[in-house]
Design an enzyme around this catalytic site. Structure first.
Site, PDB file in Angstrom:
ATOM      1  N   GLU A   1      -0.478 -16.489 -25.741  1.00 34.74           N
ATOM      2  CA  GLU A   1      -1.220 -17.519 -24.996  1.00 34.74           C
ATOM      3  C   GLU A   1      -1.934 -18.561 -25.859  1.00 34.74           C
ATOM      4  O   GLU A   1      -3.112 -18.835 -25.643  1.00 34.74           O
ATOM      5  CB  GLU A   1      -2.236 -16.840 -24.074  1.00 34.74           C
ATOM      6  CG  GLU A   1      -1.595 -15.834 -23.138  1.00 34.74           C
ATOM      7  CD  GLU A   1      -2.591 -15.125 -22.226  1.00 34.74           C
ATOM      8  OE1 GLU A   1      -3.798 -15.208 -22.469  1.00 34.74           O
ATOM      9  OE2 GLU A   1      -2.132 -14.492 -21.259  1.00 34.74           O
TER      10      GLU A   1
ATOM     11  N   GLU B   1       5.717  -9.279 -18.370  1.00 34.97           N
ATOM     12  CA  GLU B   1       4.580  -8.773 -17.595  1.00 34.97           C
ATOM     13  C   GLU B   1       4.774  -9.015 -16.098  1.00 34.97           C
ATOM     14  O   GLU B   1       3.866  -9.470 -15.399  1.00 34.97           O
ATOM     15  CB  GLU B   1       3.279  -9.440 -18.067  1.00 34.97           C
ATOM     16  CG  GLU B   1       3.055  -9.355 -19.562  1.00 34.97           C
ATOM     17  CD  GLU B   1       1.705  -9.891 -20.036  1.00 34.97           C
ATOM     18  OE1 GLU B   1       0.791 -10.035 -19.205  1.00 34.97           O
ATOM     19  OE2 GLU B   1       1.582 -10.156 -21.239  1.00 34.97           O
TER      20      GLU B   1
HETATM   21  C1  GLA Z   1      -2.226 -11.354 -19.931  1.00 36.31           C
HETATM   22  C2  GLA Z   1      -2.072 -10.500 -21.177  1.00 36.31           C
HETATM   23  C3  GLA Z   1      -1.913  -9.050 -20.836  1.00 36.31           C
HETATM   24  C4  GLA Z   1      -2.891  -8.630 -19.767  1.00 36.31           C
HETATM   25  C5  GLA Z   1      -2.723  -9.496 -18.573  1.00 36.31           C
HETATM   26  C6  GLA Z   1      -3.643  -9.080 -17.463  1.00 36.31           C
HETATM   27  O1  GLA Z   1      -1.071 -11.591 -19.288  1.00 36.31           O
HETATM   28  O2  GLA Z   1      -0.989 -10.876 -21.991  1.00 36.31           O
HETATM   29  O3  GLA Z   1      -2.131  -8.271 -21.983  1.00 36.31           O
HETATM   30  O4  GLA Z   1      -4.201  -8.684 -20.259  1.00 36.31           O
HETATM   31  O5  GLA Z   1      -3.057 -10.817 -18.955  1.00 36.31           O
HETATM   32  O6  GLA Z   1      -3.708  -7.727 -17.298  1.00 36.31           O
END
Ligand code: GLA
Length: 338
Positions: free
Chosen positions: A140, A247
């Site tokens: 990020e 994710e």
């Molecule tokens: C982001 C992070 C993850 C996690 C999610 C929320 O996507 O990359 O590690 O913290 O937020 O759970």
């Protein structure tokens, strides 16, 4: 939960087998999830991500010494079950202790921070080398709204605007055989995607292209549409890097304004099942580009979305209910194997 009953009721089918010829199927876990559903996790998934346990803030104790106790629970489980880990995550503006960037009250100079990062990388990468298939090296780093490409972060403030290049070079030097990923969210938003792609191109011209790009895919049952998903994958395909869906979860809420649903109605569950099937169908179309699809959690009960973006608003974003029983979403994915 009675695992035997569950296995009988679903026959011998396993989610990871459905996608065996397409991509690895992974899941983010915590030590609690492993304790609750140890057989179910290994049965349906082939890779693991530590939900929080390998983030910098989880790898040190209060005396700033390494503490691997929680990460090791997951690593040892992976070793016992012959599963691989997607390492997550090494360089991030979140969930990294404030002291990492300071010496007492003084902010570190660039060379001091790099020396600290070198120790972090050498120690963590070597400890889990035997079971990691890749690492999210940077998480990020790109701004959501521009006009700057990079978001503000202590990493950027100390190391300067070319810090991603410095970090990818350092990681390669330390662990030349490892696959290092850049991981981010909201790539389906064209402006954000353009910024990420520009940054990846710059890394490529500097000779330090990441091995892969992680698309987080925290989506919901209404958004994004099929075309946006396809466009996103195709735009990243042009870079010649591996793509991991890192994710994935599908909230049942469109926005933070929506009021809590009273349990998961049959209607919502059906909508979610359709969406999961549609999205996995698209991922399959791109199986040449996508090597791994990971769900962000095992059961709804432990999903981070129960507290984000609204605290205590129950969500139902995953493939299993709190008791480990497979939902329609999971069953529909199983049926893609028939
Ligand atoms: C982001 C992070 C993850 C996690 C999610 C929320 O996507 O990359 O590690 O913290 O937020 O759970």
């Amino acid at each position: 939960m009675d695992n035997n009953l569950l296995i009988n009721s679903l026959g011998e089918r396993r989610l990871k087998d459905v996608f065996r010829n397409d991509f690895e199927l992974g899941v983010a876990v915590s030590p609690l999830m492993i304790a609750e559903t140890p057989d179910l996790i290994a049965r349906h998934f082939s890779t693991l991500t530590c939900e929080n346990e390998m983030k910098p803030e989880s790898l040190y104790d209060e005396h700033q010494r390494f503490d691997f106790s929680r990460a090791d629970i997951i690593a040892d489980y992976a070793r016992e079950r012959a599963m691989l880990l997607r390492g997550h995550t090494l360089v991030w503006h979140n969930q990294t202790p404030g002291w990492f960037f300071c010496d007492g009250q003084r902010r570190l100079e660039a060379d001091e921070l790099l020396a600290r990062l070198r120790i972090h990388l050498e120690t963590v990468l070597s400890r889990y080398r035997d079971i990691t298939c890749c690492w999210d090296l940077v998480n990020e780093a790109i701004s959501d709204n521009g006009p700057d490409i990079l978001r503000e972060s202590p990493w950027r403030a100390i190391l300067g605007d070319r810090y991603l290049e410095t970090i990818f070079r350092l990681a390669r030097e330390i662990e030349p055989e490892m696959s290092f990923f850049y991981n981010d969210y909201n790539e389906v938003v064209p402006e954000k995607r353009a910024r990420i792609i520009q940054m990846l191109r710059e890394l490529k011209s500097a000779g330090v292209a990441p091995d892969g790009i992680g698309l987080q895919c925290h989506w919901n049952i209404y958004y994004p549409g099929r075309d946006a998903i396809r466009e996103t994958i195709e735009d990243f395909a042009g870079l010649g890097m591996k793509i991991h869906i890192t994710e994935l979860d599908l909230s049942v809420y469109r926005s933070k304004e929506e009021v809590a649903v009273d349990g998961l109605s049959a209607e919502l569950e059906e909508l979610q099942a359709k969406r999961y099937a549609e999205i996995f169908g698209i991922f399959r179309e791109y199986r040449e580009l996508i090597d791994n699809v990971s769900l962000w959690g095992m059961t709804d009960h432990h999903s981070w979305l129960n507290n984000f973006p609204v605290r205590n608003r129950p969500d139902h974003p995953l493939l299993f209910k709190g008791d480990g029983v497979m939902k329609e979403s999971g069953k529909r994915l199983l049926s893609l194997g028939e």
